[in-house]
Enzyme design. Structure first.
Site, PDB file in Angstrom:
ATOM      1  N   LYS A  77      -3.626   0.203-157.230  1.00 22.22           N
ATOM      2  CA  LYS A  77      -4.571   0.743-156.256  1.00 22.22           C
ATOM      3  C   LYS A  77      -5.088   2.058-156.846  1.00 22.22           C
ATOM      4  O   LYS A  77      -4.331   2.779-157.509  1.00 22.22           O
ATOM      5  CB  LYS A  77      -3.802   0.997-154.958  1.00 22.22           C
ATOM      6  CG  LYS A  77      -4.617   1.500-153.799  1.00 22.22           C
ATOM      7  CD  LYS A  77      -3.720   1.605-152.561  1.00 22.22           C
ATOM      8  CE  LYS A  77      -4.515   1.975-151.324  1.00 22.22           C
ATOM      9  NZ  LYS A  77      -3.678   1.992-150.121  1.00 22.22           N
ATOM     10  N   SER A 152      -5.506  -0.540-146.351  1.00 25.00           N
ATOM     11  CA  SER A 152      -6.455  -0.015-147.296  1.00 25.00           C
ATOM     12  C   SER A 152      -6.294  -0.570-148.722  1.00 25.00           C
ATOM     13  O   SER A 152      -7.175  -0.391-149.537  1.00 25.00           O
ATOM     14  CB  SER A 152      -6.365   1.513-147.342  1.00 25.00           C
ATOM     15  OG  SER A 152      -5.092   1.933-147.767  1.00 25.00           O
ATOM     16  N   SER A 176      -1.045  -0.413-144.988  1.00 29.44           N
ATOM     17  CA  SER A 176      -2.002  -0.690-146.068  1.00 29.44           C
ATOM     18  C   SER A 176      -1.570  -1.679-147.133  1.00 29.44           C
ATOM     19  O   SER A 176      -2.396  -2.168-147.886  1.00 29.44           O
ATOM     20  CB  SER A 176      -2.406   0.604-146.752  1.00 29.44           C
ATOM     21  OG  SER A 176      -3.440   1.172-146.013  1.00 29.44           O
TER      22      SER A 176
HETATM   23  N1  GLN Z   1      -5.026   1.402-141.423  1.00 30.06           N
HETATM   24  C1  GLN Z   1      -4.143   2.524-141.354  1.00 30.06           C
HETATM   25  C2  GLN Z   1      -4.959   3.805-141.365  1.00 30.06           C
HETATM   26  O1  GLN Z   1      -6.141   3.710-141.435  1.00 30.06           O
HETATM   27  C3  GLN Z   1      -3.149   2.488-142.464  1.00 30.06           C
HETATM   28  C4  GLN Z   1      -3.651   2.981-143.761  1.00 30.06           C
HETATM   29  C5  GLN Z   1      -2.619   3.068-144.832  1.00 30.06           C
HETATM   30  O2  GLN Z   1      -1.521   2.530-144.712  1.00 30.06           O
HETATM   31  N2  GLN Z   1      -2.960   3.778-145.899  1.00 30.06           N
HETATM   32  O3  GLN Z   1      -4.435   4.869-141.280  1.00 30.06           O
END
Ligand code: GLN
Length: 471
Positions: A77, A152, A176
């Site tokens: 990532k 994400s 994410s």
């Molecule tokens: N969707 C969650 C957020 O927007 C988790 C994101 C993540 O785990 N980086 O905070």
């Protein structure tokens, strides 16, 4: 196709010279060239000639390889710092950033002999659950190109699902790794806080952030985890707890195990196809003599508010280093989602509001820790959905910020608590969209989660299905 094989099979085949690392890397690039234009999973593709040269070099030394990851192509990532390779966190704020050092997770994989093929698209700074909040264009779902890949870590998930590399490293602050794993039909592990070093990770919310594997199977996640886990002198929050040989333990029997089903996670708001599919999977567990117990976790409703107060508070502090006043960055390069989070966080931390919001959220966090402790003293593992719906249409969540937050309802409470969670594929909707479920355990119970997940994957073949992207 070599890319259908597990890490174990690849490693054995390479040692026996049934095929070469060069052939494996070549196959990855063929898929990247064919599928990435459709999916937009990559931000940076490592130069093919360079990767093939690296592969040929490694082929010469295969007989001396000590790690199963030797010669295995992987993806990161774009939240991980890579020396000499552009690292953006999917934000134009960092569009020209070339780091001077390596994240620990990357360095460990390099030391094992794994081969990096790309830095992957994501929601900028980890802010989002659909990989649409990126300055590099949305990632598309390989199972339906009109839908999102999840987020994400959407880029890594879409790429592993469509066989562009063997495994990837994602980052999970509130879902994410698990959310895009579920939406792209791959396996993803959110580790216990501190199990894997965060050094060199572009921080979102430092007390929630975790670094973990995304791969085609539980077995592959186990192989990767045993390489990347462990104490790191550069990360004071990394744990010095012994790192088990996860891949060797994975087949050891589980006896008298109790799988808990918290009723609050299966109520209103959960798509019925997903609900039925997950509850159906309990039959597989029961066949393996795992007992099912219905429990209650009444704190459930407070998960989103706790997460969306503490997460933004920490991100407002972490992102202050890109402040326009001190470092000449332009604040306008943050997307509106990120600006919203900085503002909520700054507000929750400001004097006069700190007690009412931030402090209260931290108290509720402690109640959550107690609630998980209780549930995990009555049961060994908890079974939960990952997402309330199948993958959404591109654009759907972007126009509705509240819906966007609700999409995280099942994955945000584990991070404030710190417990590990394994997301695995468990079926498809009637329209052919992947469904995932998560297994949650107590702190440092990765070995148990992997064993239980492996039982499921030995009895099913959902995780072996991959999207047809030809034509
Ligand atoms: N969707 C969650 C957020 O927007 C988790 C994101 C993540 O785990 N980086 O905070």
């Amino acid at each position: 196709m070599l890319l259908d094989k597990t890490i174990e099979e690849l490693s054995t085949g390479l040692k026996q010279k049934l095929f070469s690392i060069e052939e494996l890397v070549q196959e990855c690039y063929e898929n990247i060239q064919k599928y990435n234009p459709k999916l937009n999973a990559f931000i940076t593709i490592i130069n093919k000639k360079e990767a093939l040269r690296n592969a040929r070099e490694k082929d010469k030394n295969i007989s001396r390889a000590t790690s199963k990851l030797y010669g295995i192509p992987f993806l990161l990532k774009d939240a991980y710092i890579t020396k000499g390779i552009k690292t953006t966190a999917a934000s134009f704020v960092l569009k020209n950033y070339i780091p001077q050092y390596n994240a620990t997770v990357y360095q460990k994989l390099l030391d094992a002999g794994a081969i990096l093929l790309g830095k992957m698209n994501m929601d900028a700074w980890g802010h989002g659950g659909s990989s649409e909040n990126t300055d590099f264009g949305p990632v598309r779902n390989p199972w339906d190109l009109t839908r999102v890949a999840g987020g994400s870590s959407g880029g890594p998930a879409a790429a592993i699902s469509s066989r562009m590399a063997v495994f990837a490293i994602g980052e999970d602050t509130g879902g994410s790794i698990r959310n895009p794993a579920a939406w792209c039909n791959i396996t993803g592990l959110k580790v216990t806080y501190g199990r894997v070093s965060r050094y060199g990770t572009i921080a979102y919310a430092s007390s929630f952030d975790t670094v973990g594997p995304m791969a085609k199977s539980v077995g592959d996640c186990a192989q990767v985890l045993e390489v990347i886990a462990g104490k790191d002198m550069y990360d004071a929050t990394s744990s010095s707890k012994n790192v088990p040989r996860y891949s060797e333990l994975i087949d050891s029997p589980v006896e008298n195990l109790i799988l808990g089903i918290p009723k609050e996670f299966f109520q209103e708001g959960l798509n019925t196809e997903i609900k039925n599919c997950i509850l159906n999977s309990t039959k597989i567990f029961e066949k393996s003599k795992i007992k099912i117990k219905h429990i209650s976790m009444p704190m459930f409703d407070y998960g989103l508010p706790v997460y969306y107060l503490i997460g933004p508070s920490e991100t407002s502090s972490n992102l202050a280093r890109y402040d326009g006043i001190r470092y000449g960055q332009k604040r306008k390069e943050f997307t509106s989602e990120t600006v919203r989070r900085i503002m909520i966080g700054t507000y929750a931390l400001s004097s006069g509001y700190y007690d009412a919001y931030y402090k209260k959220a931290q108290k509720a966090r402690t109640l959550f820790i107690k609630e998980y402790d209780k549930a995990l003293s009555e049961c060994d593992v908890l079974l939960m959905p990952v997402t309330p719906t199948p993958p959404t249409k591109i654009g759907e969540l972007m126009t509705d910020p509240l819906q966007n937050l609700l999409a995280d309802v099942y994955t945000v409470s584990q991070n404030p608590v710190g417990v590990p969670s394994l997301a695995i594929p468990c079926g498809f909707t009637k329209n052919g969209l992947p469904i995932g479920m998560q297994l949650v355990g107590s702190m440092f119970s990765e070995d148990l989660l992997l064993r239980v997940g492996h039982i499921y994957q030995k009895a099913t073949d959902w995780h072996k299905k991959y999207p047809k992207l030809e034509g």
